[in-house]
Design a protein around this motif. Structure first.
Motif, PDB file in Angstrom:
ATOM      1  N   THR A  38       0.801  -1.226   0.000  1.00 10.60           N
ATOM      2  CA  THR A  38       0.000   0.000   0.000  1.00 10.60           C
ATOM      3  C   THR A  38       0.830   1.270   0.000  1.00 10.60           C
ATOM      4  O   THR A  38       0.293   2.352  -0.201  1.00 10.60           O
ATOM      5  CB  THR A  38      -0.950   0.029   1.210  1.00 10.60           C
ATOM      6  N   GLY A  39       2.119   1.163   0.242  1.00 13.66           N
ATOM      7  CA  GLY A  39       2.972   2.347   0.246  1.00 13.66           C
ATOM      8  C   GLY A  39       4.396   1.959  -0.083  1.00 13.66           C
ATOM      9  O   GLY A  39       4.838   0.834   0.213  1.00 13.66           O
ATOM     10  N   LEU A  40       5.142   2.888  -0.707  1.00  8.80           N
ATOM     11  CA  LEU A  40       6.532   2.652  -1.083  1.00  8.80           C
ATOM     12  C   LEU A  40       7.364   3.891  -0.797  1.00  8.80           C
ATOM     13  O   LEU A  40       6.868   5.016  -0.892  1.00  8.80           O
ATOM     14  CB  LEU A  40       6.659   2.334  -2.576  1.00  8.80           C
ATOM     15  N   ALA A  41       8.633   3.662  -0.454  1.00  9.56           N
ATOM     16  CA  ALA A  41       9.577   4.770  -0.345  1.00  9.56           C
ATOM     17  C   ALA A  41      10.978   4.213  -0.529  1.00  9.56           C
ATOM     18  O   ALA A  41      11.265   3.073  -0.140  1.00  9.56           O
ATOM     19  CB  ALA A  41       9.458   5.481   0.996  1.00  9.56           C
ATOM     20  N   LEU A  42      11.843   5.025  -1.124  1.00  6.41           N
ATOM     21  CA  LEU A  42      13.244   4.664  -1.302  1.00  6.41           C
ATOM     22  C   LEU A  42      14.096   5.542  -0.401  1.00  6.41           C
ATOM     23  O   LEU A  42      13.961   6.766  -0.396  1.00  6.41           O
ATOM     24  CB  LEU A  42      13.674   4.837  -2.759  1.00  6.41           C
ATOM     25  N   GLY A  43      14.978   4.900   0.384  1.00  2.00           N
ATOM     26  CA  GLY A  43      15.890   5.648   1.223  1.00  2.00           C
ATOM     27  C   GLY A  43      17.089   6.151   0.434  1.00  2.00           C
ATOM     28  O   GLY A  43      17.294   5.755  -0.719  1.00  2.00           O
ATOM     29  N   PRO A  44      17.902   7.018   1.026  1.00  2.00           N
ATOM     30  CA  PRO A  44      19.072   7.568   0.319  1.00  2.00           C
ATOM     31  C   PRO A  44      20.106   6.517  -0.058  1.00  2.00           C
ATOM     32  O   PRO A  44      20.902   6.723  -0.972  1.00  2.00           O
ATOM     33  CB  PRO A  44      19.639   8.578   1.326  1.00  2.00           C
ATOM     34  N   ASP A  45      20.101   5.359   0.630  1.00  2.00           N
ATOM     35  CA  ASP A  45      21.020   4.269   0.295  1.00  2.00           C
ATOM     36  C   ASP A  45      20.365   3.229  -0.597  1.00  2.00           C
ATOM     37  O   ASP A  45      20.879   2.112  -0.741  1.00  2.00           O
ATOM     38  CB  ASP A  45      21.539   3.613   1.577  1.00  2.00           C
ATOM     39  N   SER A  46      19.222   3.578  -1.201  1.00  2.00           N
ATOM     40  CA  SER A  46      18.450   2.709  -2.105  1.00  2.00           C
ATOM     41  C   SER A  46      17.736   1.568  -1.393  1.00  2.00           C
ATOM     42  O   SER A  46      17.239   0.638  -2.051  1.00  2.00           O
ATOM     43  CB  SER A  46      19.334   2.143  -3.224  1.00  2.00           C
ATOM     44  N   THR A  47      17.662   1.619  -0.062  1.00  2.00           N
ATOM     45  CA  THR A  47      16.807   0.678   0.649  1.00  2.00           C
ATOM     46  C   THR A  47      15.354   0.959   0.288  1.00  2.00           C
ATOM     47  O   THR A  47      14.928   2.108   0.259  1.00  2.00           O
ATOM     48  CB  THR A  47      16.987   0.808   2.174  1.00  2.00           C
ATOM     49  N   LEU A  48      14.597  -0.093  -0.014  1.00  2.00           N
ATOM     50  CA  LEU A  48      13.190   0.051  -0.355  1.00  2.00           C
ATOM     51  C   LEU A  48      12.339  -0.279   0.864  1.00  2.00           C
ATOM     52  O   LEU A  48      12.544  -1.303   1.518  1.00  2.00           O
ATOM     53  CB  LEU A  48      12.828  -0.884  -1.509  1.00  2.00           C
ATOM     54  N   TYR A  49      11.390   0.603   1.163  1.00  2.00           N
ATOM     55  CA  TYR A  49      10.449   0.390   2.264  1.00  2.00           C
ATOM     56  C   TYR A  49       9.062   0.145   1.674  1.00  2.00           C
ATOM     57  O   TYR A  49       8.620   0.894   0.793  1.00  2.00           O
ATOM     58  CB  TYR A  49      10.428   1.596   3.194  1.00  2.00           C
ATOM     59  N   VAL A  50       8.381  -0.884   2.168  1.00  2.00           N
ATOM     60  CA  VAL A  50       7.078  -1.287   1.639  1.00  2.00           C
ATOM     61  C   VAL A  50       6.078  -1.383   2.782  1.00  2.00           C
ATOM     62  O   VAL A  50       6.296  -2.115   3.745  1.00  2.00           O
ATOM     63  CB  VAL A  50       7.157  -2.658   0.929  1.00  2.00           C
ATOM     64  N   ALA A  51       4.977  -0.652   2.675  1.00  2.00           N
ATOM     65  CA  ALA A  51       3.899  -0.775   3.648  1.00  2.00           C
ATOM     66  C   ALA A  51       3.012  -1.941   3.253  1.00  2.00           C
ATOM     67  O   ALA A  51       2.490  -1.998   2.134  1.00  2.00           O
ATOM     68  CB  ALA A  51       3.080   0.506   3.704  1.00  2.00           C
ATOM     69  N   THR A  52       2.850  -2.887   4.160  1.00  2.00           N
ATOM     70  CA  THR A  52       2.056  -4.084   3.879  1.00  2.00           C
ATOM     71  C   THR A  52       1.577  -4.657   5.216  1.00  2.00           C
ATOM     72  O   THR A  52       1.440  -3.930   6.192  1.00  2.00           O
ATOM     73  CB  THR A  52       2.881  -5.110   3.060  1.00  2.00           C
ATOM     74  N   SER A  53       1.305  -5.945   5.270  1.00  2.00           N
ATOM     75  CA  SER A  53       0.917  -6.592   6.523  1.00  2.00           C
ATOM     76  C   SER A  53       1.566  -7.962   6.583  1.00  2.00           C
ATOM     77  O   SER A  53       2.063  -8.478   5.568  1.00  2.00           O
ATOM     78  CB  SER A  53      -0.603  -6.702   6.629  1.00  2.00           C
ATOM     79  N   ASP A  54       1.572  -8.554   7.768  1.00  2.00           N
ATOM     80  CA  ASP A  54       2.160  -9.882   7.908  1.00  2.00           C
ATOM     81  C   ASP A  54       1.062 -10.933   8.019  1.00  2.00           C
ATOM     82  O   ASP A  54      -0.138 -10.631   7.947  1.00  2.00           O
ATOM     83  CB  ASP A  54       3.122  -9.934   9.103  1.00  2.00           C
ATOM     84  N   ASP A  55       1.466 -12.187   8.214  1.00  2.00           N
ATOM     85  CA  ASP A  55       0.500 -13.287   8.237  1.00  2.00           C
ATOM     86  C   ASP A  55      -0.444 -13.211   9.433  1.00  2.00           C
ATOM     87  O   ASP A  55      -1.527 -13.808   9.420  1.00  2.00           O
ATOM     88  CB  ASP A  55       1.237 -14.628   8.252  1.00  2.00           C
ATOM     89  N   ALA A  56      -0.032 -12.478  10.480  1.00  2.00           N
ATOM     90  CA  ALA A  56      -0.885 -12.339  11.661  1.00  2.00           C
ATOM     91  C   ALA A  56      -1.856 -11.176  11.540  1.00  2.00           C
ATOM     92  O   ALA A  56      -2.642 -10.920  12.456  1.00  2.00           O
ATOM     93  CB  ALA A  56      -0.021 -12.165  12.906  1.00  2.00           C
ATOM     94  N   GLY A  57      -1.802 -10.468  10.416  1.00  2.00           N
ATOM     95  CA  GLY A  57      -2.687  -9.330  10.217  1.00  2.00           C
ATOM     96  C   GLY A  57      -2.152  -8.028  10.758  1.00  2.00           C
ATOM     97  O   GLY A  57      -2.828  -6.990  10.689  1.00  2.00           O
ATOM     98  N   GLN A  58      -0.921  -8.027  11.285  1.00  2.00           N
ATOM     99  CA  GLN A  58      -0.297  -6.815  11.787  1.00  2.00           C
ATOM    100  C   GLN A  58       0.213  -5.975  10.619  1.00  2.00           C
ATOM    101  O   GLN A  58       0.867  -6.491   9.710  1.00  2.00           O
ATOM    102  CB  GLN A  58       0.886  -7.172  12.694  1.00  2.00           C
ATOM    103  N   ASN A  59      -0.097  -4.678  10.614  1.00  2.00           N
ATOM    104  CA  ASN A  59       0.465  -3.798   9.595  1.00  2.00           C
ATOM    105  C   ASN A  59       1.943  -3.588   9.869  1.00  2.00           C
ATOM    106  O   ASN A  59       2.354  -3.379  11.028  1.00  2.00           O
ATOM    107  CB  ASN A  59      -0.259  -2.458   9.583  1.00  2.00           C
ATOM    108  N   VAL A  60       2.732  -3.648   8.813  1.00  2.00           N
ATOM    109  CA  VAL A  60       4.177  -3.544   8.955  1.00  2.00           C
ATOM    110  C   VAL A  60       4.762  -2.718   7.815  1.00  2.00           C
ATOM    111  O   VAL A  60       4.114  -2.504   6.787  1.00  2.00           O
ATOM    112  CB  VAL A  60       4.854  -4.937   8.962  1.00  2.00           C
ATOM    113  N   VAL A  61       5.993  -2.261   8.011  1.00  2.00           N
ATOM    114  CA  VAL A  61       6.809  -1.712   6.938  1.00  2.00           C
ATOM    115  C   VAL A  61       7.922  -2.713   6.674  1.00  2.00           C
ATOM    116  O   VAL A  61       8.727  -3.016   7.574  1.00  2.00           O
ATOM    117  CB  VAL A  61       7.399  -0.342   7.303  1.00  2.00           C
ATOM    118  N   GLY A  62       7.938  -3.282   5.475  1.00  2.00           N
ATOM    119  CA  GLY A  62       8.983  -4.224   5.102  1.00  2.00           C
ATOM    120  C   GLY A  62      10.217  -3.492   4.617  1.00  2.00           C
ATOM    121  O   GLY A  62      10.117  -2.489   3.910  1.00  2.00           O
TER     122      GLY A  62
END
Length: 404
Positions: A81-105
């Protein structure tokens, strides 16, 4: 009664005209991906990352200049549901895990999957990374922004903002600007702060939100806000507490992105256009038709622009790349539209206002986009017909102030 039927005739006729009109010209280049793309981020090497809100989730990876995805980064089968790139090219992804907890991958540069996840509050989040790697997570359900320190493993602090935070941008000095669509404000969070330092208002004379949505920071620290209901781009100068200028963009601008040279690119859902605003210009320089109702967009290092049109059904979205040459040609084509000379809102502007009105339970990061542009337009017309009688007298004056 005659006014109601006049409005109905104009709007219904316009919809019939749209239905009978030939299909818009094909985009400069179509990028073939599956699923339902809703977000895009482009790395310094031109690689595009497209978040999939559809079945299976994941992030499609499209190499620079390619016409299709080369691989998919797994999100464990959950929508992105969301994306962002850090200055070191790390990619951050807004999603959820198998337990239904919202997380940033967290996906390391070049990684094939999420190396770890960071729990965040419930909701569908937009993300933005600062120049030092600080990550900002908009929480529309809690009216807050979660701040994650560089290389952090948990939320570092939570900042209270206005109702319905939709998008976040971060300037070079680390100041975060948050567009609060329901409240009709932009919150300013200095680097390292745990409270908002100032609030810029986007409220009409009648006290309703003008629906600030997309937001982008320029190289000089100027911030640009796509304001849906007033159909313009608001300009906030560095250090200012008020809007310095407004640039009219027809059709309820949804999102805005800025090129390194200061050129603005704006997507408008109702007109299905990508508009170009040259640096320091006071109006639209030109526009190009998009494939369906456009939403989020991003500028590539080569000057091209990728635009996402999510579509109204699973797998029905489109991703288009507009070349730098096509955009330059469009900006030299004087196709800019201007508000009605009378200052009164057009039927399309009133319909856009009705469609853009957010609700506390809506996903403010994508207003009316996933539902489809055509559906949003029909709903807007119905809403317009129902309320036109009671707001005919007061609505003209109020609408005129909003369209300014």
């Amino acid at each position: 009664m005659k006014y109601r039927w006049a409005t109905f005739t104009v709007v219904f006729g316009a919809l019939l005209g749209l239905a009978a009109a030939p299909a818009m010209a094909a985009p400069e280049e179509a990028i073939s991906v599956g699923g339902t793309p809703v977000r895009v981020a482009i790395a310094a090497d031109g690689t595009a990352y497209l978040g999939n809100y559809g079945q299976g989730g994941g992030v499609f990876v499209v190499p620079a200049g390619a016409a299709r995805a080369s691989r998919t980064i797994s999100t464990g089968g959950h929508p992105a549901t969301g994306l962002a790139l850090g200055p070191d090219s790390t990619l951050y992804v807004a999603t959820s895990d198998d337990a239904g907890q919202n997380v940033v991958g967290v996906v390391p540069a070049g990684g094939m999957g999420m190396a770890r996840t960071i729990p965040v509050p419930a909701g569908r989040h937009s993300l933005a990374a600062g120049p030092d790697g600080t990550l900002y997570v908009a929480n529309p359900e809690g009216n807050t922004v979660s701040v994650i320190a560089p290389n952090g493993t948990a939320v570092d602090r939570t900042v209270k903002v206005g109702a319905g935070p939709a998008e976040v941008t971060v300037t070079k000095d680390g100041t975060a600007f948050v567009s609060n669509q329901i409240a009709g404000t932009v919150s300013v969070i200095p680097a390292g702060a745990d409270t908002v330092s100032k609030t810029v208002e986007f409220v009409s004379d009648t006290g309703t939100s003008q629906a600030p949505h997309g937001i982008a920071a320029g190289p000089d620290g100027t911030v640009y806000v796509a304001v849906i209901k007033s159909s313009d781009i608001a300009v906030i100068k560095p250090g200012a507490s008020d809007v310095a200028d407004r640039i009219y963009v027809e059709g309820g601008p949804q999102d805005v992105a800025i090129a390194p040279d200061g050129t603005l690119y704006v997507t408008s859902l109702l007109t299905q256009k990508l508009s170009v605003i040259r640096p320091e210009a006071s109006d639209v320089s030109g526009s190009l038709p998009t494939e369906g109702g456009p939403a989020h967009l991003a500028v590539a290092p080569d000057g091209s622009v990728i635009v996402i049109s999510p579509g109204s059904s699973p797998g029905g979205g489109a991703v288009s790349r507009f070349s730098a040459a096509a955009l330059a040609a469009a900006s030299h084509d004087s196709t800019a539209a201007t508000p009605a000379e009378s200052g009164a809102p057009t039927a399309a502007a009133q319909a856009n206002e009705a469609a853009a009105q957010p609700s506390p339970g809506s996903w403010n990061a994508l207003p009316a986009v996933v539902a489809g542009g055509a559906t949003a337009a029909v709903v807007a017309v119905v809403a317009l017909i129902l309320v036109n009688g009671r707001r005919r007298k007061a609505g003209l004056a109020a609408g005129a102030s909003q369209a300014g």
